[in-house]
Design an enzyme around this catalytic site. Sequence first.
Site, PDB file in Angstrom:
ATOM      1  N   LYS A 188      43.448 -31.523  86.478  1.00 46.65           N
ATOM      2  CA  LYS A 188      42.399 -30.912  86.773  1.00 46.65           C
ATOM      3  C   LYS A 188      41.659 -31.941  87.955  1.00 46.65           C
ATOM      4  O   LYS A 188      41.310 -31.315  88.844  1.00 46.65           O
ATOM      5  CB  LYS A 188      41.316 -31.417  85.882  1.00 46.65           C
ATOM      6  CG  LYS A 188      40.325 -30.496  85.823  1.00 46.65           C
ATOM      7  CD  LYS A 188      39.271 -31.174  84.501  1.00 46.65           C
ATOM      8  CE  LYS A 188      37.769 -30.774  85.221  1.00 46.65           C
ATOM      9  NZ  LYS A 188      36.328 -30.972  84.665  1.00 46.65           N
ATOM     10  N   THR A 220      32.854 -33.725  84.270  1.00 52.74           N
ATOM     11  CA  THR A 220      33.755 -34.096  85.640  1.00 52.74           C
ATOM     12  C   THR A 220      34.342 -32.877  86.209  1.00 52.74           C
ATOM     13  O   THR A 220      34.205 -31.459  85.383  1.00 52.74           O
ATOM     14  CB  THR A 220      35.332 -34.501  86.015  1.00 52.74           C
ATOM     15  OG1 THR A 220      34.941 -35.754  85.116  1.00 52.74           O
ATOM     16  CG2 THR A 220      36.194 -34.398  87.254  1.00 52.74           C
ATOM     17  N   LYS A 227      34.101 -40.272  91.978  1.00 52.91           N
ATOM     18  CA  LYS A 227      35.437 -40.112  90.759  1.00 52.91           C
ATOM     19  C   LYS A 227      36.768 -39.513  91.287  1.00 52.91           C
ATOM     20  O   LYS A 227      37.635 -40.080  90.708  1.00 52.91           O
ATOM     21  CB  LYS A 227      34.039 -38.660  89.733  1.00 52.91           C
ATOM     22  CG  LYS A 227      35.051 -38.195  88.664  1.00 52.91           C
ATOM     23  CD  LYS A 227      35.545 -39.289  87.400  1.00 52.91           C
ATOM     24  CE  LYS A 227      36.274 -38.509  86.815  1.00 52.91           C
ATOM     25  NZ  LYS A 227      36.894 -39.004  85.656  1.00 52.91           N
TER      26      LYS A 227
HETATM   27  P1  NAD Z   1      36.829 -31.063  75.663  1.00 51.98           P
HETATM   28  O1  NAD Z   1      37.516 -30.066  75.772  1.00 51.98           O
HETATM   29  O2  NAD Z   1      37.143 -32.295  73.918  1.00 51.98           O
HETATM   30  O3  NAD Z   1      34.899 -31.094  75.136  1.00 51.98           O
HETATM   31  C1  NAD Z   1      34.284 -30.341  76.205  1.00 51.98           C
HETATM   32  C2  NAD Z   1      33.235 -29.877  74.955  1.00 51.98           C
HETATM   33  O4  NAD Z   1      32.215 -27.941  75.220  1.00 51.98           O
HETATM   34  C3  NAD Z   1      34.080 -28.799  74.011  1.00 51.98           C
HETATM   35  O5  NAD Z   1      33.643 -29.394  72.452  1.00 51.98           O
HETATM   36  C4  NAD Z   1      34.066 -27.312  73.888  1.00 51.98           C
HETATM   37  O6  NAD Z   1      33.337 -26.615  72.674  1.00 51.98           O
HETATM   38  C5  NAD Z   1      32.222 -27.332  74.056  1.00 51.98           C
HETATM   39  N1  NAD Z   1      31.946 -26.255  75.290  1.00 51.98           N
HETATM   40  C6  NAD Z   1      32.405 -25.621  76.549  1.00 51.98           C
HETATM   41  N2  NAD Z   1      31.238 -24.306  76.911  1.00 51.98           N
HETATM   42  C7  NAD Z   1      30.311 -24.355  75.849  1.00 51.98           C
HETATM   43  C8  NAD Z   1      29.024 -24.052  75.906  1.00 51.98           C
HETATM   44  N3  NAD Z   1      28.684 -23.433  76.625  1.00 51.98           N
HETATM   45  N4  NAD Z   1      27.894 -24.204  75.352  1.00 51.98           N
HETATM   46  C9  NAD Z   1      28.297 -25.630  74.358  1.00 51.98           C
HETATM   47  N5  NAD Z   1      29.238 -26.701  74.076  1.00 51.98           N
HETATM   48  C10 NAD Z   1      30.337 -25.869  75.137  1.00 51.98           C
HETATM   49  O7  NAD Z   1      36.424 -31.911  77.047  1.00 51.98           O
HETATM   50  P2  NAD Z   1      36.813 -34.020  77.096  1.00 51.98           P
HETATM   51  O8  NAD Z   1      37.384 -34.130  77.091  1.00 51.98           O
HETATM   52  O9  NAD Z   1      35.162 -34.010  76.221  1.00 51.98           O
HETATM   53  O10 NAD Z   1      35.849 -34.006  78.044  1.00 51.98           O
HETATM   54  C11 NAD Z   1      34.345 -33.307  78.755  1.00 51.98           C
HETATM   55  C12 NAD Z   1      34.372 -33.403  80.265  1.00 51.98           C
HETATM   56  O11 NAD Z   1      34.537 -34.870  80.442  1.00 51.98           O
HETATM   57  C13 NAD Z   1      35.109 -33.307  81.248  1.00 51.98           C
HETATM   58  O12 NAD Z   1      34.385 -31.928  82.281  1.00 51.98           O
HETATM   59  C14 NAD Z   1      36.039 -34.145  82.340  1.00 51.98           C
HETATM   60  O13 NAD Z   1      36.926 -33.817  82.800  1.00 51.98           O
HETATM   61  C15 NAD Z   1      35.534 -35.143  81.515  1.00 51.98           C
HETATM   62  N6  NAD Z   1      36.760 -36.204  81.286  1.00 51.98           N
HETATM   63  C16 NAD Z   1      37.304 -36.361  80.298  1.00 51.98           C
HETATM   64  C17 NAD Z   1      38.010 -37.203  79.769  1.00 51.98           C
HETATM   65  C18 NAD Z   1      38.894 -37.491  78.709  1.00 51.98           C
HETATM   66  O14 NAD Z   1      39.632 -38.330  78.191  1.00 51.98           O
HETATM   67  N7  NAD Z   1      38.617 -36.543  77.822  1.00 51.98           N
HETATM   68  C19 NAD Z   1      37.873 -38.986  80.953  1.00 51.98           C
HETATM   69  C20 NAD Z   1      37.080 -38.389  81.947  1.00 51.98           C
HETATM   70  C21 NAD Z   1      36.227 -37.902  82.141  1.00 51.98           C
END
Ligand code: NAD
Length: 296
Positions: A246, A96, A171
């Site tokens: 966010k 997102t 979204k």
């Molecule tokens: P998270 O923080 O658990 O996962 C993000 C991952 O990206 C981490 O493991 C981090 O180490 C990795 N990362 C960051 N920079 C990096 C790079 N340069 N190279 C490789 N890996 C890298 O976050 P999440 O909860 O999995 O959310 C991910 C996305 O999905 C976000 O944009 C969030 O807004 C969206 N989202 C989350 C949810 C939810 O319920 N968690 C629901 C819908 C959408």
Amino acid sequence: MAKIAFIGLGNMGSGMCANLCEAGMEVSAYDLSPAARDTAADAGARVADSAEAAAQGAEMVITMLPAGSHVLDVYFDTGRVGRAAAAGALFIDCSTIAVEDARQAHRLAAEAGFSMLDAPVSGGVAAAQAGTLTFMVGGEAGDFARAEPVLAAMGGNIFHAGGAGNGQAAKIANNMLLGVSMIATCEAFNLAEKLGLDAQTFFDISSKASGQCWSMTSYCPAPGPVPTAPSNRDYQPGFSVAMMLKDLKLALGAAEGNAADADFGKAAEQAYQALADAGHGARDFSIPMLKLKGEL
Ligand code: NAD
């Protein structure tokens, strides 16, 4: 079968990557976190030691990263994915991020000879694990058709929302509505209770009347009427206050940049900001209910 790179194996990405492996797809995966890489390896992915290495020769690259800056960096800057992927590869960003960042990513991808889709999801960690996410996709129709079988391995409902950035637009508009409707639902349950109706009685009536909404019938902020709702487990998420905040900030940034009035969205953002500032960022976004009852 397309050779797929998956970058960003956090709460969401780990389940999504596992579902691609489960569907028999060849996945090369990378995350900054060694523990996340180990989990992906256990799920059947081939783990790489950089984003660039994961993307080497990939025909599709899927990203699930925290924010737009990470996405632009991974594809077009220090991540060097744009140098490693196969000519004509399709980039599918499921994170997102801001609509403007998504449109910038589409522009940069096109300049470098790649295709791009913004494909944010709704559904949370449980849906990511179960393979039942909803995808909202922006980009060319032909690219959408190319991505659909891969997205289907991770999701249930898959919508083409139009051109570049329209997936992110859908979204954030949806989640702004969700934030506002949740607070309004909390206020309605609180008012009803103050006037002498218990939560179940008000739910039975309003869920069959014109106030019915998802925040009430799937995620009721008052404990009792919807047993699976976070209100029944001390408001543990679910979908956290920090995540709602966010998405509201992304929505309000887009509203401001496009002359769209969003007074109620702004009010919701301020309410969730106050909750986050008071240390409740990790609790479920239905927690305004406790605030109204004076229990926070
Ligand atoms: P998270 O923080 O658990 O996962 C993000 C991952 O990206 C981490 O493991 C981090 O180490 C990795 N990362 C960051 N920079 C990096 C790079 N340069 N190279 C490789 N890996 C890298 O976050 P999440 O909860 O999995 O959310 C991910 C996305 O999905 C976000 O944009 C969030 O807004 C969206 N989202 C989350 C949810 C939810 O319920 N968690 C629901 C819908 C959408």
